[in-house]
Enzyme design. Sequence first.
Site, PDB file in Angstrom:
ATOM      1  CE1 TYR A 179      -2.400  -0.503  -3.077  1.00 43.39           C
ATOM      2  CE2 TYR A 179      -4.749  -0.087  -3.287  1.00 43.39           C
ATOM      3  CZ  TYR A 179      -3.444   0.205  -3.640  1.00 43.39           C
ATOM      4  OH  TYR A 179      -3.192   1.196  -4.557  1.00 43.39           O
ATOM      5  CE  LYS A 195      -4.843  -2.018  -6.297  1.00 45.00           C
ATOM      6  NZ  LYS A 195      -4.577  -0.663  -6.777  1.00 45.00           N
ATOM      7  NE  ARG A 246      -4.752  -5.798  -9.136  1.00 44.33           N
ATOM      8  CZ  ARG A 246      -5.347  -4.674  -9.536  1.00 44.33           C
ATOM      9  NH1 ARG A 246      -4.973  -4.097 -10.665  1.00 44.33           N
ATOM     10  NH2 ARG A 246      -6.301  -4.122  -8.828  1.00 44.33           N
ATOM     11  CD  GLU A 248       1.008   2.733 -12.852  1.00 39.85           C
ATOM     12  OE1 GLU A 248      -0.061   2.134 -13.077  1.00 39.85           O
ATOM     13  OE2 GLU A 248       1.871   2.308 -12.066  1.00 39.85           O
ATOM     14  CG  LEU A 265      -1.527  -2.085 -10.499  1.00 35.16           C
ATOM     15  CD1 LEU A 265      -0.738  -2.752  -9.373  1.00 35.16           C
ATOM     16  CD2 LEU A 265      -2.771  -1.434  -9.945  1.00 35.16           C
ATOM     17  CG  HIS A 296      14.595  -3.646   8.155  1.00 33.42           C
ATOM     18  ND1 HIS A 296      14.934  -3.149   9.391  1.00 33.42           N
ATOM     19  CD2 HIS A 296      14.352  -2.575   7.372  1.00 33.42           C
ATOM     20  CE1 HIS A 296      14.901  -1.823   9.365  1.00 33.42           C
ATOM     21  NE2 HIS A 296      14.540  -1.438   8.146  1.00 33.42           N
TER      22      HIS A 296
END
Length: 288
Positions: A33, A148, A52, A181, A205, A102
């Site tokens: 996302y 992300k 990204r 972070e 990230l 999976h």
Amino acid sequence: MPRLAYVDGQIIPLASASVPVEDRGLQFADSVYEVCAVLNGRLLDWPLHLARLGRNLGELSIAAPMADAALSLVAKRLIAANRVTEALLYIQVSRGTAKRDHGFPSARAPTLVMTVRPFDFAQRVAQQSKGVAVISVADQRWGRCDIKTTGLLANVLAKQEARDAGAFEAWLVRDDGTVTEGGSTNTWIVDAGTIVTHPQSPHILPGVMRAAVIEAAVAAGIPLVERPFSLDEARGANEAFITSTTVPVLPVIRIDGHAIGGGKPGSIAALLAKAIWNRIATQTGYRP
Ligand code: PDD
């Protein structure tokens, strides 16, 4: 004016927007996302978000749902259709819908979803002059935090722990004592005039705002090093702050109840905040 969402080719009311139960984003968090700031109706640092997103899709071998130019067009159309000027654009791309198994499905048909949510960026100005408190929480995430993905359960639990403690953010701490972070922000300290932030690695990230702040610090001639720092070091720092798309430089004045910089926002955070508001004004014309 009802909010509108984009789901696989159509702009429809958000209230009736949905994805199938067997969407792999839902069942496996097999999706990536982006969250982009919309200011004055314009996207901030859009090329960086697109780059990204493209990298993350590549890392996970998820097919791009469409070319960048088409994605830009859809994003802009959705923002305009929602008639908002200050908002957050959310983009999610999952590996698609397939019988639960999976391994990757053989057909490569990713699901693209976008939403737009009004967001008050101006509220950050008052917060920037006051500062916020954070708490430290064990970093329980997986080994590829540079991607992300929507696999955010550890972040969700950490941020709720912070909320329950009356804090704005959770600082995630590894077993070796280093701060990686925040639950949804990048973390920074200022030590004897030098800005310190965790280097790009699988543990963090690579934030778009992080890149913007590094650029601003270099332009202002403020020394900056990218290296891990410990929670102890942060507690003794002159300043601390956090950054993200939704939090353009927010001073941290308390870590686990311990005052940072005498419990007041510092001058370097203030300077960087000003530089970021200028960047926003230059790109979008927005001033808080
Ligand atoms: N979060 N680190 C984490 C874990 C994040 O989730 C985010 C952003 C950042 C900052 O990245 P950027 O500067 O590109 O926004 C760092 C978004 C805003 C979110 O999940 O809502």
